[in-house]
Design an enzyme around this catalytic site. Structure first.
Site, PDB file in Angstrom:
ATOM      1  CD  GLN A 127      78.224  38.909 126.060  1.00 11.15           C
ATOM      2  OE1 GLN A 127      78.985  38.755 126.993  1.00 11.15           O
ATOM      3  NE2 GLN A 127      78.622  38.806 124.816  1.00 11.15           N
ATOM      4  CB  SER A 130      77.447  35.500 118.991  1.00 15.05           C
ATOM      5  OG  SER A 130      78.679  35.866 119.524  1.00 15.05           O
ATOM      6  CD  GLU A 245      83.085  37.688 125.036  1.00 11.23           C
ATOM      7  OE1 GLU A 245      82.907  38.642 124.262  1.00 11.23           O
ATOM      8  OE2 GLU A 245      82.518  36.600 124.927  1.00 11.23           O
ATOM      9  CD  GLU A 374      92.126  32.553 112.583  1.00 11.83           C
ATOM     10  OE1 GLU A 374      91.181  32.574 113.396  1.00 11.83           O
ATOM     11  OE2 GLU A 374      92.797  31.529 112.355  1.00 11.83           O
TER      12      GLU A 374
END
Lengths: 405, 368
Positions: A127, A130, A245, A374
């Site tokens: 994949q 990013s 994911e 976060e």
């Protein structure tokens, strides 16, 4: 309330267990693979066995070569599989995330060409999402795809790509219109990882290990027929992939330290104040570790119960990775501190100390991978508790005109 | 696998919730707070009795419904959520003590009154000093009867009967004390929780009947921990809802404060702690209902995790509210104070986390 399988589940589990025992026997006691070729060969062998035995693509529709079964059956299989010596992992991303995206958004020809070969284990997928400047803010993709006749030409860089160097194909999200708003100018493609212009470089982590790659694209040609979804709808396509994911990344790595390991280490650690396990602060840590570890496991049991009853699991599993990753870091650090300066000497391979040290480094990455602490808190606060989202630039601003707030 | 409450138990919970939503909550708590005369909300108590909530666990032969652990766990959650100024939790705990350790005669004598609402029970173990629930109490059975003092005991001033810890041979054991006697003098005491009534029971040769030995007391303590965990989760959920609601509405620097990650991440942490507590409390409910050997560890984990969640949420609820949250008029104080009540009511977090680790060690030793 009960924690037992119902009758059908128990029957399936018995059948699966027997099948795995018979088919995974050859992997028992094997040392780790010495070469990438050996590693791939083992993984591929197991995937082919699963395909032959009717245990590949358990929840996939039959028309895509799957078994068309309920999620609970896939869970039972993977529970039993993880208890065996079967070599797994290499196909997780491809079959768990990439191929479901391919059969949801690809053309009939593309599905025909790719899906079954992936399921049979012949082709391995990665994949490519990013980028150095698009992590948590994934829609900030900059890798560029430009139309050229019936092809697209891709330039840019991807990062954190697991197993890219072992893969045959990948799904890649690109920016095809920088003048469109951020989420509107993206398009998803299938890319041949062996194509000219694709270069994989191992990425060295702070631990010194290399579990990921950087992948560079230099004028790489992709036929338009390999586009997944419409031009400009890459974000919607990516959401299909990402839905799974966090579940895939959320699990605690096998053998990572838990409350019982902390208890064991504390029991054999003699400190200046006596055995560590007799000390109140140590016992408090053990209790906290149990609350976290067992709490996450029980929360997952709640989700499994819902699946087993044919219901949709509640939002509570969204806590899992947030708790697990932080816990892994704290428990490793605390156990290393118990050993005082001895815990600073690099541990021998296979020792508890080495496990703790590895975990301490791995945990730092796990707190980031697949949604940072976060981002996960944002998701819980916004989607579960209904708090407003962070302030962002207006959604319709063209991507190439977005200014930092 | 079915790690969830039954549909029937959920339905009963929903029914109780509707009642408490209409009748209880912070406004009802404030009415009691402002009324020097009234010790508890008697009308609300009648409604609770009419709903059958005191009769849930009482066996049918004694006029009750004979239901299992699941139902009272969920009712405890609702009692906690609503801050209801009624002696429901005390009566439920007393009922559990009777069921765990009471004799058939004691059942006969007290359970029918609990079911029909004419009997209010309470449970007391503290003696007004730093002490643990399993430590040997000073209260003892002397020749002339029970001697000692129990304080603070929730709902003692309005209770008819109490289950109290008394020194046994190898630890505390329970005695049943009819409070309608001069040798058991009850007076109201001031505590940090201004909504739930507490009292001091001075025992001066009081008539009392033993209820089980030390191990029965320990079993009771575990079951009480499960129930009070659900109560804490209910209270925590109400405080979290209050914080989240405020963060959605309050504006500062031109934004609703819930947009700020410093605020929303606090709220997310409240949820994470809550869900860990819920998972352990459900495990406790299962172990309670199934009489499973894991009850000790499950109860201790539930109690520890639920106090963590409640304490964090009660404190950060004030913080999210800012100055207004610190005022007398704000409802924040109810949760802040109740967190203290729940912590003090059955042994604080440190006691239960230690009990958890001991249970885990015990289990390891058995499986080794």
């Amino acid at each position: 309330m009960d924690f037992n399988d119902n009758r059908e589940e128990a029957a399936l589990r018995a059948r699966v267990r027997a099948w795995i025992a018979e088919n995974a026997a050859e992997y028992e006691g094997l040392p780790p693979a010495k070469t990438p070729e050996e590693y791939v060969a083992r993984q591929r062998g197991w995937q082919k066995k699963k395909y032959g035995g009717g245990y590949a693509g358990i929840t996939w529709p039959k028309k895509f070569g799957g078994q068309g079964r309920a999620p609970m059956e896939a869970i039972i299989f993977s529970q039993e599989e993880s208890r065996s010596a079967a070599p797994t992992g290499l196909y997780d991303i491809g079959l768990g995330m990439c191929i479901p995206t391919v059969f949801t958004h690809g053309s009939p020809d593309v599905i025909q060409r790719f899906v079954r070969r992936a399921l049979e284990g012949d082709e391995i997928w990665c994949q490519l999402f990013s980028e150095p400047s698009a992590g948590s803010d994934l829609a900030g993709i900059r890798a560029k795809a430009v139309r050229d006749g019936t092809d697209w030409i891709v330039n840019g860089q991807k990062v954190w790509t697991t197993n890219a160097h072992l893969c045959d194909y990948g799904i890649i999200i690109t920016r095809t219109d920088a003048g469109a708003p951020k989420h509107k100018g993206l398009t998803m493609f299938i890319v041949d990882m062996h194509a000219e212009g694709v270069e994989c470089r191992p990425l060295k982590q702070m631990s010194g290990a290399s579990d990921f790659n950087e992948v560079f694209f230099d004028d790489v040609r992709i036929p338009d027929a390999w586009r997944l979804g419409a031009e400009g709808e890459g974000w919607q396509v990516a959401l299909t992939t990402l839905m799974n994911e966090r579940l895939a990344v959320g699990g605690k790595p096998r053998n990572s330290p838990d409350w019982s390991m902390l208890m064991r280490v504390a029991a054999i650690t003699e400190t200046a104040r006596g055995p560590a396990v007799h000390q109140a602060d140590v016992r408090e840590r053990i209790a906290q570790a149990y609350i976290n570890d067992r709490g996450v496991a029980l929360t997952q049991q709640r989700a499994l119960s819902a699946l087993s009853q044919g219901k949709t699991p509640g939002p509570e599993q969204s806590i899992a990775k947030l708790v697990v990753a932080r816990q892994m870091q704290e428990i490793s650090r605390f156990a290393l501190d118990l050993s005082e300066s001895a815990g600073f000497l690099t541990g021998e391979d296979g020792s508890d100390l080495a496990r703790l040290q590895d975990s301490y480094f791995w945990a730092a990455g796990l707190r980031i991978a697949g949604g940072t602490d976060e981002i996960l808190r944002n998701i819980i606060a916004e989607r579960v508790l209904g708090l407003p989202g962070d302030l962002r630039p207006p959604k319709d601003t063209p991507f190439n005109e977005v200014q930092p707030l | 696998m079915n790690f969830d409450f039954s549909e029937e138990a959920r339905e009963l919970q929903a029914q109780a919730r509707r009642f408490f939503d209409a009748e209880a909550g912070p406004d009802a708590a404030r009415r009691i707070l402002n009324d020097e005369e009234r010790a508890f909300d008697t009308e609300m108590w009648s409604g609770i009795v009419d709903l059958g909530l005191t009769a849930l666990r009482v066996p049918e032969v004694h006029g009750g419904l004979g239901l299992g652990a699941e139902e009272i766990c969920l009712i405890s959650e609702e009692a906690g959520r609503s801050l209801a100024p009624v002696p429901l939790m005390s009566t439920l705990l007393f009922t559990e003590a009777l069921l765990v350790a009471g004799t058939p005669q004691q059942h006969e004598r007290w359970l029918p009154g609990i079911a029909d609402g004419s009997v209010i029970g309470c449970f007391g173990w503290g003696e007004g000093r730093s002490q643990l629930p399993t430590a040997m109490p000073d209260t003892r059975m002397a020749k002339g009867g029970l001697v000692g003092m129990k304080v603070p005991v929730a709902d003692a001033p309005i209770a008819h009967v109490a289950a109290l810890t008394v020194a046994g041979d190898d630890g505390p054991r329970l005695y049943l004390v009819d409070l309608a006697q001069d040798a058991a003098a009850v007076e109201r005491v001031d505590v940090l929780d201004l909504v739930r009534l507490h009292g001091r029971i001075a025992l001066d040769g009081a008539r009392a009947e033993p209820m089980g030995g030390t191990s029965a007391f320990s079993d009771f303590l575990d079951k009480a921990a499960v129930l009070t965990s659900f109560e804490a989760i209910g209270t925590q959920d109400a405080a979290m809802t209050m914080a989240v609601t405020y963060a959605r509405e309050r504006v500062a620097f031109g934004q609703r404060i819930g947009r700020y990650q410093a605020v929303k991440h606090k709220a997310a942490d409240m949820y994470v702690k809550q869900q860990l507590a819920v998972a352990h409390a459900m495990h406790g409910a299962w172990a309670f209902a199934a009489d499973a050997p894991e009850l000790r560890q499950a109860a201790a984990a539930a109690r520890t995790a639920s106090l963590d969640a409640l304490t964090f949420t009660a404190e950060e609820n004030v913080q999210i509210h800012g100055g207004i949250g610190f005022t007398w008029e704000s409802d924040c104080q109810f949760y802040y104070r109740r967190a203290r009540a729940l912590s003090a009511g059955l042994g604080s977090r440190g006691f239960w986390s230690e009990r958890l680790v001991r249970a885990l060690e015990q289990r390891n030793a058995e499986t080794a």
